[in-house]
Design a protein around this motif. Structure first.
Motif: not given
Lengths: 351, 155, 372
Positions: A39, A59, A61, A84-89
């Motif tokens: 992240f 993404s 969010t 972090e619950s939306g990040c796709i790295r």
């Protein structure tokens, strides 16, 4: 039995004890390899608040810009926050971040040079050299130094530009710095064609008034915007974009009008060979001169040629403004051409 | 005494069921990779069962698609108590990239069933999944079973 | 009797409903219900720039995620009439083949799991981890790599990376043959695989089977033959078989792995120096492009409007493979246990399959519909 002997032998060598003491889980289970993109790390002090990370994030969010409260001591910091619950790295935010040093760090992506603009944008910012007064206000306003002076012209470096729009706000001349929509060029062409054809038809329908118009006077007309609005929305559904395109087009538009008074025509056919693109022809059956309106390029050569004043040439300009009653109108100003005075010095037969 | 023994057994033998409720398969292949000899989920006493009636833990992957709205509740009801739901990946938490205009997903999954814990990442690495499962699962299982027991005692 | 299987079932990895019509244990007819994973990706993509879409296309399928980004990038590049720099092409080949290795291993391990052969399942997954390591090393992530962009690739690889990849490949190659022998010479597994789930060449043509599933039935079709990079720089011949049963499908996937390793070796030996990325302007127009994903032919049909994607339609290999599995492989399978194995041998990926295109031959119209 043999395995027991082997164990006894191993004990005797004491290798078993050392190996037991050194036992670890395989390192790759815990370690993340150096290139692994985790992240993004945010270094809030470096942020310039341009918003290119939020624009480039795929993404919906994952990332947003927040601003701390301004206290008496210091102005509140603006910085991105990663959800972090939306990040796709993917690391796009670290790649596009224009601040130096970077605000966002992610794997090896923040080492990538920003050679290729990957910020998705609906607009491209360009300078109109004709209108630019070179006050350099935009150069000061640009947060990423994308605008510079080159050979006496102000240029926007498209690869550096993060399309924040600050330059347009700072520009002192209306229209010198433009944010052009690049998504729907074909649709824009259609819309501008629609505006031009509507205005031209409207002016040509007032031919009688134009005939009476004297040389030094002007004719003022107005056409409500609502007359083309519905059709414009069919081409470009977004009202905001459509209005901006219409406003830009109408303000800059200059339409030349050619009127053709058939009663005066003596069928001398002088204009037919003069026309540079063959838009005028002689119809032998009907014994008339025919002008192809679609072909005509409004060059005014026929007007300068005609000895009987059949053809008249007008120049019209437009502005989109709000009327007293609050409705938007396209204000039209038509004036006759001065070509005959300028070039032919009044020798032209005006009958 | 018996209850304490049950708790100890529960901590060391956990059956897991993967429910893919409309994801891209990425989290599922990472869960399969957890089974591989390198990561070896079974050494921690976790077994992949893929049968909701046997499971203690439901691993949710994927944003909830239209077909799953009612089926998710049914599967949750079929799972025996005490049960823990763990959301793996971003999709059950926020819908990830699919929660945009035009997408037919109904994230988050917590609208339909209670989610106890979540692992972020798209997809998370197997090591992250294992550490999250080990951190959450045994404790949550015992806590839930105790809570259930108290409710029973009250009755 | 009708035996329903799924959507959550110990034998299935992904949500799907199989309805098997049986007489005794023998399967007479199979029916498949899709629609559990439909997310509407093509609809989301409409009216967005490629920067937002390339990660969506990656999430069509998590197993062959790399090939989707490459096809998406190539369709836009070729629409603009440009080809990426040679070094980027070679790097793409390396990652593409690594992705193929891990996908084939995963497919075969699922097949062994469905046969309940735990040992081979574990052995194959162990080898797969080495391919995953190489992928993570070169691109920065294990599954959804986010490595491809329109105009090239995002990160370069140096000699150190190549050396480590070659070491990993050496390990895979050393152990690969042993595992293949365990499968092909082991009597129990061989008996349960040979002659089960037969699909002839004609049936494969009718069902439009592609990829290893079609190639195992004698359809010698591999899109890498027509791809410009493979055609110009690589020595490549498709591998195919005639039998068309579970054994052939599994072996065909196993046989393609040494070929992929060979292609990666060729790429690393001959990789040219130079740029890895170049700026590409998106043109207005339409283009369609086919590419070989691990599961078979993937086709991107894309229409752009200047900067934006106006319309996109993606045809993935799984939909035809699952369909031909239900129509031709499953009927006639002797037991229900073998039915699950046959289904697993067709390498189903439901996340790919949730889109469909309808062609009406009588009216000669092509209707692209997102049915499920």
């Amino acid at each position: 039995m043999s395995s027991i002997i082997w164990y006894v032998y191993e004990f005797a060598r004491k290798a078993w004890i050392t190996r037991f003491a050194d036992a670890k889980s395989q390192k790759e289970i815990i370690d993340k390899p150096p290139r692994f993109r985790d992240f993004p790390i945010v270094i809030a002090e470096n942020c310039i608040g341009c918003g290119s990370c939020t624009a480039s994030c795929p993404s919906p969010t994952a990332i947003k810009l927040v601003r701390d409260k301004t206290t008496e001591e210091a102005e509140g910091l603006t910085y991105p926050v990663i959800n972090e619950s939306g990040c796709i790295r993917c690391g796009f935010c670290a790649e596009v971040c224009p601040s130096d040093p970077k605000t966002l760090e992610c794997g090896e992506n923040h080492f990538i040079k920003e050679e290729f603009s990957i910020i998705p944008s609906k607009r491209r910012y360009i300078v109109d050299d004709y209108l630019c007064i070179k006050c350099k206000a935009c150069i000061k306003a640009c947060p990423v130094d994308a605008i510079k002076e080159e050979n006496g012209r102000i240029v926007v470096d498209q690869l550096k530009c993060i399309t924040c729009g600050d330059c347009v706000d700072s520009c002192k001349v209306k229209g010198a710095m433009k944010g052009v929509f690049i998504d729907n060029l074909e649709d824009q062409k259609k819309l501008i064609n629609l505006i031009v054809s509507t205005l031209e038809k409207y002016i040509e329908s007032k031919q009688e008034e134009l005939e009476k118009l004297e040389r030094e006077s002007i004719l003022q007309l107005k056409l409500p915007l609502s007359s083309i609005w519905d059709e414009a929305l069919k081409i470009i559904p977004d009202t905001e974009i459509a209005h901006e395109i219409i406003e830009n087009a109408v303000d800059r538009l200059k339409v030349r009008i050619i009127t053709w008074n058939k009663d005066k025509c003596k069928k001398c056919q002088m204009c037919v060979p003069e026309c540079p693109i063959g838009a005028i022809s002689f119809d032998e059956e009907k014994d008339t001169i025919v002008r192809d309106n679609d072909k005509c390029c409004r060059c005014s050569i026929c007007y300068q040629t005609c000895p009987f004043g059949v053809i008249k040439y007008f120049i019209s300009k437009f502005v989109l403004d709000v009327d007293d009653d609050g409705e938007e109108y396209m204000f039209i100003t038509v004036k006759p051409s001065h070509l005959d005075y300028d070039f032919i010095k009044g020798e032209h037969n005006e009958s | 005494m018996l209850n304490r023994l049950k708790d100890i057994v529960r901590k060391t033998s956990i059956n897991v069921c993967i429910i893919n409720c409309g994801g891209c398969n990425g989290c599922d292949v990472e869960l399969v990779a957890c089974l591989s000899p390198r990561y070896d989920l079974e050494q921690y006493g976790i077994y992949l069962q893929n049968n909701p009636r046997d499971a203690d833990i439901l691993l949710l992957t994927g944003a909830v698609t239209e077909q799953w709205e009612d089926k998710l509740r049914r599967i949750y009801a079929k799972t025996p108590e005490p049960k823990v739901v763990l959301a793996v990946g971003n999709c059950p938490q926020s819908g990830d990239v699919f929660a945009q205009e035009g997408g037919r997903v109904n994230a988050p999954a917590s609208n339909y069933i209670p989610v106890d814990a979540a692992v972020s990442g798209c997809p998370p690495r197997p090591s992250e999944i294992i550490s999250a499962v080990l951190k959450v699962a045994p404790g949550a299982m015992v806590a839930k079973s105790q809570a259930n027991r108290e409710i029973k005692d009250d009755d | 009797m009708i035996v329903p299987i799924g959507p959550v079932h110990p034998g299935l990895k992904e949500p799907l409903r199989l309805k098997l019509e049986t007489q005794g244990e023998q399967v007479l007819k199979a029916e498949i219900d899709y629609g559990y994973v439909h997310r509407g990706i093509e609809k989301i993509m409409e009216g967005k720039t490629w920067q937002k879409c390339i990660y969506l296309s990656e999430r069509i399928c998590g197993i062959c995620s790399y090939e989707h980004t490459q096809s998406f990038a190539e369709v836009l590049e070729l629409m603009a009439g440009e080809v990426v720099p040679p070094r980027a092409q070679f790097l793409r080949v390396i990652v593409n083949e690594l992705d193929r290795i891990q996908s084939h291993y995963l497919a075969n391990s699922t097949y062994f799991k469905s046969l309940d052969h735990e040992m081979l399942f574990m052995k194959v997954l162990e080898l797969r981890e080495y391919a995953m390591d190489s992928l993570e090393l070169i691109s920065g992530n294990r599954v959804n790599m986010g490595w491809n962009v329109v105009g090239g690739v995002r990160m370069d690889a140096d000699d150190g990376h190549f050396k480590q990849i070659l070491d990993n490949l050496k390990f895979i190659e050393d152990n690969h043959q042993r595992i293949v022998d365990l499968f092909s010479e082991g009597p129990v597994i061989g008996l349960r695989s040979k002659g089960v789930g037969l699909m002839t060449r004609e049936e494969a043509l009718k069902g439009r089977a592609v990829g290893p599933i079609g190639r195992a039935s004698g359809l010698k079709h591999d899109c890498r033959e027509f791809h410009h990079t493979y055609k110009d720089y690589f020595d490549f011949k498709p591998i195919w078989r005639k039998e068309g049963d579970n054994y052939a499908r599994t072996m065909n996937r196993f046989d393609e792995i040494p070929q992929s390793i060979d292609l990666i070796r060729q790429a690393i030996e001959n990789i040219p120096e130079g740029d890895i990325r170049k700026p590409i302007e998106i043109k207005t127009g339409y283009y369609d492009w086919r590419n070989e994903a691990p599961r078979g032919e993937v086709r991107y049909m894309c229409e752009t409007n200047g900067n934006l994607i106006k319309n996109i339609s993606i045809r993935t290999p799984s939909i035809t493979n699952i369909d031909s599995c239900a129509k031709y492989m499953l009927p006639g399978v002797p037991t229900i246990a073998d039915a699950i194995a046959t289904y697993a041998s067709s390498d189903p990926c439901i996340a790919c399959a949730e889109r469909v295109q309808i062609t009406d031959k009588a009216l000669k119209t092509v209707e692209i519909k997102d049915m499920y």
